[in-house]
Design an enzyme around this catalytic site. Structure first.
Site, PDB file in Angstrom:
ATOM      1  CE  LYS A 266      -3.175   2.596   2.986  1.00 16.21           C
ATOM      2  NZ  LYS A 266      -3.843   2.646   4.311  1.00 16.21           N
ATOM      3  CG  ASP A 271      -5.586   8.373   4.059  1.00 17.76           C
ATOM      4  OD1 ASP A 271      -6.425   8.917   3.312  1.00 17.76           O
ATOM      5  OD2 ASP A 271      -5.850   7.447   4.848  1.00 17.76           O
ATOM      6  CE  LYS A 278      -6.688   9.444   7.231  1.00 19.81           C
ATOM      7  NZ  LYS A 278      -7.179   8.289   8.003  1.00 19.81           N
ATOM      8  CG  ASP A 289      -1.979   5.388   4.788  1.00 19.24           C
ATOM      9  OD1 ASP A 289      -1.794   4.355   5.453  1.00 19.24           O
ATOM     10  OD2 ASP A 289      -3.083   5.712   4.335  1.00 19.24           O
ATOM     11  CG  ASP A 348     -10.023   7.771   6.070  1.00 17.16           C
ATOM     12  OD1 ASP A 348      -8.924   7.818   5.467  1.00 17.16           O
ATOM     13  OD2 ASP A 348     -10.128   7.886   7.306  1.00 17.16           O
ATOM     14  CD  GLU A 350      -6.740   5.327   2.080  1.00 16.61           C
ATOM     15  OE1 GLU A 350      -5.630   5.021   2.564  1.00 16.61           O
ATOM     16  OE2 GLU A 350      -7.720   5.613   2.790  1.00 16.61           O
ATOM     17  NE  ARG A 352     -10.538  -1.275   3.540  1.00 14.51           N
ATOM     18  CZ  ARG A 352     -11.125  -1.380   4.738  1.00 14.51           C
ATOM     19  NH1 ARG A 352     -12.308  -1.974   4.838  1.00 14.51           N
ATOM     20  NH2 ARG A 352     -10.543  -0.918   5.822  1.00 14.51           N
TER      21      ARG A 352
END
Length: 502
Positions: A266, A271, A278, A289, A348, A350, A352
């Site tokens: 990932k 993010d 967020k 991230d 959020d 995202e 996956r």
């Protein structure tokens, strides 16, 4: 990247001319060799430096507060030895590889301005010497990219570190520990870098640069190629950013290799949460991230540097998750690489989505194993804390990953993938949703169930959720200070070596 110079020496430690001679101390008395005062103090010098024990004869450890506890370092003048000073490092009550690696790393981490160090620890075997060298190299890490001119920084790159070892230890003993530590440092450098300086294309450029002098090939798919090849998850997540997404594929493929390990990372370079924004405080630290992508890149580079006889392919799924007029909206439907459609109920969730694309693409090559790595869920932190990685997937591969992780002292714990969670992924308009809004139960497991749908049939798969362990936010311990940890890169290297042995 700066790195110390590592070596071994069979010279008596008390004769080494260095700035600091590091000697191990254990809790409790020792019958091997220790000043009489040690028994009363509840600590004793480890039986690895008889000449140093003699030089320190009569020293009352209790009087200077030495306990032998892990991470305790007490520095003394170099009386009776050639070194300018002596540092007593606590080994704790444990013995073996993990204790030696941690003690060496802790000592070097706590001696940042020291130019030359000799480690006289209980390293009477090649395995323990390897652990000390690796720990020392890991402890020497420092990140200074964003420090201003004139800022006092650790010596680090100029450090000379040697480990006292038996005379029969191989002359090249420091090679593998240095490569492994370099891999961890690469992850830490990338993750610690401010997101404004490291977008998707920047990570692609780093990968290309690293491959220049190694038997690696790098393919970079830009937004047009992603569109043409059906990577709807990566495109959907990156749609709101001015810096477009990328899929970077790094291949190490020695001709004689019979096993193929696919690593999917990932790579969300920042993010914000997208339109499911967020809170401001939760955005701090979201430059981390992309740790999964950095980890699989570093592991593949290490495999090439080590010359492993196993094929390794890293898939770096890179995007910046930002809110804008072009961003993916809650309720939008994305079509991922394997043709499955996903209703985005939370922008959020995202990670996956980009991993699904990467795993589907990796599956098309039918590797012997797929391992994905991601800072995926806050639920991992709730369940397992800040130091233990969550592990899910195929039973046999999960067992193998767990074993190699424990072998390199990276805490990990297997988690289930319950069938009943499938119902929570149901969508009225698509094949699945990406998140269950309003129900946080089993969030780490639900993410695993989502990813499971993008693994090719019959392909062994393991998922590593490193949301907590990827970053250390407290005081230092072992070789780790604050910031990115490089967690799981050593496990992936060990897994590649394990596959090679098969």
């Amino acid at each position: 990247m700066v790195r110390p110079t590592l070596s071994t020496t069979s010279s008596a430690p008390e004769t080494t001319t260095v700035d600091v001679l590091v000697v191990g101390v254990r809790p409790g008395s020792s019958t091997d060799a220790a000043p009489s005062g040690d028994t009363a103090a509840g600590a004793s010098l480890a039986p690895s430096a008889a000449g140093v024990v003699e030089a320190l004869a009569g020293l009352d450890l209790a009087a200077i507060g030495v306990t032998g506890a892990k991470d305790q370092l007490v520095r003394l003048p170099g009386t009776g030895v050639a070194a300018s000073s002596i540092a007593l490092i606590g080994l704790g009550s444990a013995t073996g590889v993990a204790a030696i690696r941690a003690a060496a790393g802790s000592a070097v981490r706590q001696l940042p301005q020291v130019a030359s160090i000799t480690l006289a620890l209980p390293t009477d075997s090649a395995e323990l010497v390897d652990a000390a060298l690796e720990g020392a190299a890991l402890g020497a890490y420092a990140f200074t990219r964003h420090k201003g001119a004139g800022t006092t920084t650790p010596t680090r790159g100029d450090q000379r570190i040697e480990v006292v070892a038996p005379a029969d230890v191989a002359a090249d003993a420091a090679v593998r520990p240095a490569i492994v530590a370099d891999a961890a440092s690469l992850v830490r450098d990338l993750v610690n870098t401010a997101a404004g300086d490291l977008g998707p294309q920047d990570v692609a450029d780093v990968a290309t640069g690293l491959a220049a002098d190694l038997p690696l090939t790098v393919e970079v798919l830009d937004e047009q190629a992603l569109e043409e090849q059906g990577f709807g998850g990566i495109l959907g997540v990156g749609r709101g950013s001015a810096r477009p997404p990328r899929l970077v594929v790094v291949r190490y493929a020695p001709e004689s290799a019979t096993k193929h390990l696919a690593l999917v990372g990932k790579g969300i370079t920042f993010d914000s949460g997208g339109l499911s924004l967020k809170p401001a405080a939760s955005m701090l630290g979201m430059k981390t991230d992309m740790t999964g992508a950095a980890t699989v890149l570093a592991a593949t580079v290490a495999a090439a540097r080590l010359g492993l006889d196993v094929r390794v392919t890293a898939w770096l799924a890179l995007a910046e998750n930002m809110p804008s007029g072009t961003a993916t909206r809650p309720g939008d439907v994305l079509t991922l690489k394997n043709g499955k459609t996903v209703e985005v109920t939370n922008t959020d969730a995202e990670g996956r989505l980009v991993l699904g694309d990467g795993m589907a693409a990796a599956s098309l090559e039918t590797p012997d194993a797929i391992v994905d790595v991601a800072t995926l869920t806050g639920a991992q932190v709730v369940a397992l804390g800040d130091r233990t990685t969550g592990l899910m997937g195929s039973d046999d591969l999960v067992a193998k990953v767990r074993a190699v992780a424990e072998g390199v002292s990276e805490p990990i714990w297997p988690m289930p993938l319950p069938e009943e969670l499938d119902a929570r992924l149901a969508s009225d308009v698509a094949d699945m949703v990406n998140a269950t809004v309003g129900n946080p139960a089993g969030g780490m497991l639900l993410a695993g169930k989502f990813l499971e749908r993008f693994v090719g049939e019959g392909t062994p798969w393991a998922h590593l959720d490193i949301a907590g362990p990827s970053e250390h936010k407290g005081g230092g311990y072992g070789w780790l200070g604050k910031g990115a940890t490089g967690v799981m890169v050593r496990t992936l290297i060990a897994l590649a070596e394990d596959l090679q042995s098969e």
